[in-house]
Design a protein around this motif. Sequence first.
Motif, PDB file in Angstrom:
ATOM      1  N   ALA A 216      69.343  64.133  12.430  1.00  0.00           N
ATOM      2  CA  ALA A 216      68.249  62.789  11.628  1.00  0.00           C
ATOM      3  C   ALA A 216      66.532  64.396  12.470  1.00  0.00           C
ATOM      4  O   ALA A 216      66.682  64.775  13.342  1.00  0.00           O
ATOM      5  CB  ALA A 216      68.435  62.009  13.513  1.00  0.00           C
ATOM      6  N   LEU A 217      65.756  64.074  11.730  1.00  0.00           N
ATOM      7  CA  LEU A 217      64.724  64.505  12.610  1.00  0.00           C
ATOM      8  C   LEU A 217      63.349  63.191  12.134  1.00  0.00           C
ATOM      9  O   LEU A 217      63.107  62.633  11.329  1.00  0.00           O
ATOM     10  CB  LEU A 217      64.056  65.606  11.712  1.00  0.00           C
ATOM     11  N   VAL A 218      63.908  63.165  13.513  1.00  0.00           N
ATOM     12  CA  VAL A 218      62.202  61.609  13.862  1.00  0.00           C
ATOM     13  C   VAL A 218      61.152  61.583  14.106  1.00  0.00           C
ATOM     14  O   VAL A 218      60.344  62.681  14.916  1.00  0.00           O
ATOM     15  CB  VAL A 218      63.191  60.367  14.807  1.00  0.00           C
ATOM     16  N   ASP A 219      60.248  61.252  13.309  1.00  0.00           N
ATOM     17  CA  ASP A 219      58.773  61.194  14.216  1.00  0.00           C
ATOM     18  C   ASP A 219      58.533  60.706  14.458  1.00  0.00           C
ATOM     19  O   ASP A 219      58.936  58.853  14.818  1.00  0.00           O
ATOM     20  CB  ASP A 219      57.754  61.142  12.003  1.00  0.00           C
ATOM     21  N   VAL A 220      57.474  60.452  15.369  1.00  0.00           N
ATOM     22  CA  VAL A 220      57.370  59.969  16.387  1.00  0.00           C
ATOM     23  C   VAL A 220      55.873  59.027  17.125  1.00  0.00           C
ATOM     24  O   VAL A 220      55.233  60.454  16.872  1.00  0.00           O
ATOM     25  CB  VAL A 220      57.833  60.004  17.971  1.00  0.00           C
ATOM     26  N   PRO A 221      55.481  58.141  16.364  1.00  0.00           N
ATOM     27  CA  PRO A 221      54.042  57.418  15.912  1.00  0.00           C
ATOM     28  C   PRO A 221      53.059  57.161  16.620  1.00  0.00           C
ATOM     29  O   PRO A 221      51.802  57.887  16.883  1.00  0.00           O
ATOM     30  CB  PRO A 221      54.128  56.440  15.209  1.00  0.00           C
ATOM     31  N   THR A 222      54.691  57.210  17.847  1.00  0.00           N
ATOM     32  CA  THR A 222      53.847  57.301  19.513  1.00  0.00           C
ATOM     33  C   THR A 222      53.692  57.979  20.713  1.00  0.00           C
ATOM     34  O   THR A 222      54.432  56.707  21.663  1.00  0.00           O
ATOM     35  CB  THR A 222      53.053  55.001  19.431  1.00  0.00           C
ATOM     36  N   PRO A 223      53.360  58.772  20.494  1.00  0.00           N
ATOM     37  CA  PRO A 223      54.969  59.841  21.537  1.00  0.00           C
ATOM     38  C   PRO A 223      53.036  59.058  22.567  1.00  0.00           C
ATOM     39  O   PRO A 223      51.907  59.002  21.983  1.00  0.00           O
ATOM     40  CB  PRO A 223      54.375  61.102  21.218  1.00  0.00           C
ATOM     41  N   ARG A 224      53.568  59.624  24.017  1.00  0.00           N
ATOM     42  CA  ARG A 224      52.797  59.725  25.333  1.00  0.00           C
ATOM     43  C   ARG A 224      52.564  58.802  25.333  1.00  0.00           C
ATOM     44  O   ARG A 224      50.969  58.229  25.931  1.00  0.00           O
ATOM     45  CB  ARG A 224      51.757  60.577  24.730  1.00  0.00           C
ATOM     46  N   SER A 225      52.504  56.976  24.173  1.00  0.00           N
ATOM     47  CA  SER A 225      52.346  55.875  24.699  1.00  0.00           C
ATOM     48  C   SER A 225      54.028  55.269  25.800  1.00  0.00           C
ATOM     49  O   SER A 225      54.564  55.526  25.635  1.00  0.00           O
ATOM     50  CB  SER A 225      51.542  55.341  23.235  1.00  0.00           C
ATOM     51  N   PRO A 226      53.247  53.254  26.364  1.00  0.00           N
ATOM     52  CA  PRO A 226      54.816  53.006  26.861  1.00  0.00           C
ATOM     53  C   PRO A 226      55.705  53.165  26.005  1.00  0.00           C
ATOM     54  O   PRO A 226      55.756  53.181  24.624  1.00  0.00           O
ATOM     55  CB  PRO A 226      53.742  51.921  27.218  1.00  0.00           C
ATOM     56  N   ASP A 227      56.732  53.700  26.552  1.00  0.00           N
ATOM     57  CA  ASP A 227      57.826  53.271  26.274  1.00  0.00           C
ATOM     58  C   ASP A 227      58.542  52.381  25.484  1.00  0.00           C
ATOM     59  O   ASP A 227      59.848  52.518  24.209  1.00  0.00           O
ATOM     60  CB  ASP A 227      59.200  53.063  27.441  1.00  0.00           C
ATOM     61  N   SER A 228      57.954  51.444  25.255  1.00  0.00           N
ATOM     62  CA  SER A 228      58.485  49.657  24.973  1.00  0.00           C
ATOM     63  C   SER A 228      57.726  50.437  23.299  1.00  0.00           C
ATOM     64  O   SER A 228      58.833  49.124  22.315  1.00  0.00           O
ATOM     65  CB  SER A 228      57.711  48.878  25.203  1.00  0.00           C
ATOM     66  N   GLU A 229      56.675  50.938  23.399  1.00  0.00           N
ATOM     67  CA  GLU A 229      56.173  51.006  21.977  1.00  0.00           C
ATOM     68  C   GLU A 229      57.072  51.876  20.815  1.00  0.00           C
ATOM     69  O   GLU A 229      57.296  52.385  19.454  1.00  0.00           O
ATOM     70  CB  GLU A 229      55.163  51.747  21.393  1.00  0.00           C
ATOM     71  N   ARG A 230      58.635  52.102  21.381  1.00  0.00           N
ATOM     72  CA  ARG A 230      59.895  53.303  21.056  1.00  0.00           C
ATOM     73  C   ARG A 230      60.575  52.540  20.625  1.00  0.00           C
ATOM     74  O   ARG A 230      62.136  53.858  20.395  1.00  0.00           O
ATOM     75  CB  ARG A 230      60.025  54.814  21.281  1.00  0.00           C
ATOM     76  N   THR A 231      60.905  51.407  20.897  1.00  0.00           N
ATOM     77  CA  THR A 231      62.271  51.059  20.941  1.00  0.00           C
ATOM     78  C   THR A 231      62.928  51.382  20.036  1.00  0.00           C
ATOM     79  O   THR A 231      63.803  51.304  19.523  1.00  0.00           O
ATOM     80  CB  THR A 231      62.222  49.243  21.588  1.00  0.00           C
TER      81      THR A 231
END
Length: 248
Positions: A216-231
């Motif tokens: 997989a190659l995953v874009d992280v739209p919210t890196p460096r923000s609270p963990d809850s935004e990346r569940t």
Amino acid sequence: MTAGMSLTVSDLVLSYGGAPVVNRLDLTVRPGEIMVLTGPSGCGKSTVLRALAGLLRQDSGQILADGDPVTTTSRDRAMVFQDSALLPWRTVRSNVELALKLAGLPRAGRRAEALRWIADVGLTGFEDYLPKSLSGGMRQRVQLARGLAGNPRAVMMDEPFGALDAQTRTSMQRLLIETWRTHPTTIVFVTHDVDEALRLGDRVAVLGRAGQPLRALVDVPTPRSPDSERTALRAEILAALDNTELIS
Ligand SMILES: Nc1ncnc2c1ncn2[C@@H]1O[C@H](COP(=O)(O)OP(=O)(O)OP(=O)(O)O)[C@@H](O)[C@H]1O
Ligand SMILES: [Mg+2]
């Protein structure tokens, strides 16, 4: 010129004499981004990193750094290891000064620049300590300073926080991000830890078992923000890792 370099891996094959550990890998790291590599133990993360740093011969395929083939190490491409690779007989300051010397900084400016880096990683007051007199977290701070001093245009980091306790690890992640913001560069960061991957990475590449393609190659739209935004992304990466285990 942007602060960080691009790294383009095409059709890359790497082996240690036997079957390929990395088989026809394609991966592009954008200038100035943090690209995280994760995947099961033994899948070839450190091998890819060493090749990016120019420490490993390529069987076939190509790695380009800003368009130029990577054939050897370069002061533009630094490496930070998991285990302390500090020289034990040199003080904190002297370890950082050595990195600056290797980066080509003239002798006259080295001491002041080393002290600046030591301050940046929160170790003012420990300049004259030997590595053995520091905690694991402090040693990793020195490693960070040493990797970034001399402003390389890309830094490969191989599980630099892997041996640290959870609290120290979180503060090191924060320190890395702060330092990267003030000294922008391209970072390729290897970790086993999915939460660490999602906290740090602009993108996360999930490697399959040795010799198998990227899972997989995953874009992280919210890196460096609270963990809850990346569940949701967390679940996606864990699923890719699970698949990897199942097909092995
Ligand atoms: N110097 C070497 N000589 C021979 N084989 C090696 C060497 N280094 C690594 N390998 C093999 O290559 C494969 C990939 O190793 P690598 O260290 O890149 O994995 P990794 O993903 O970094 O693993 P880990 O998560 O445990 O650090 C493994 O099967 C390993 O045994
Ligand atoms: Mg490794």
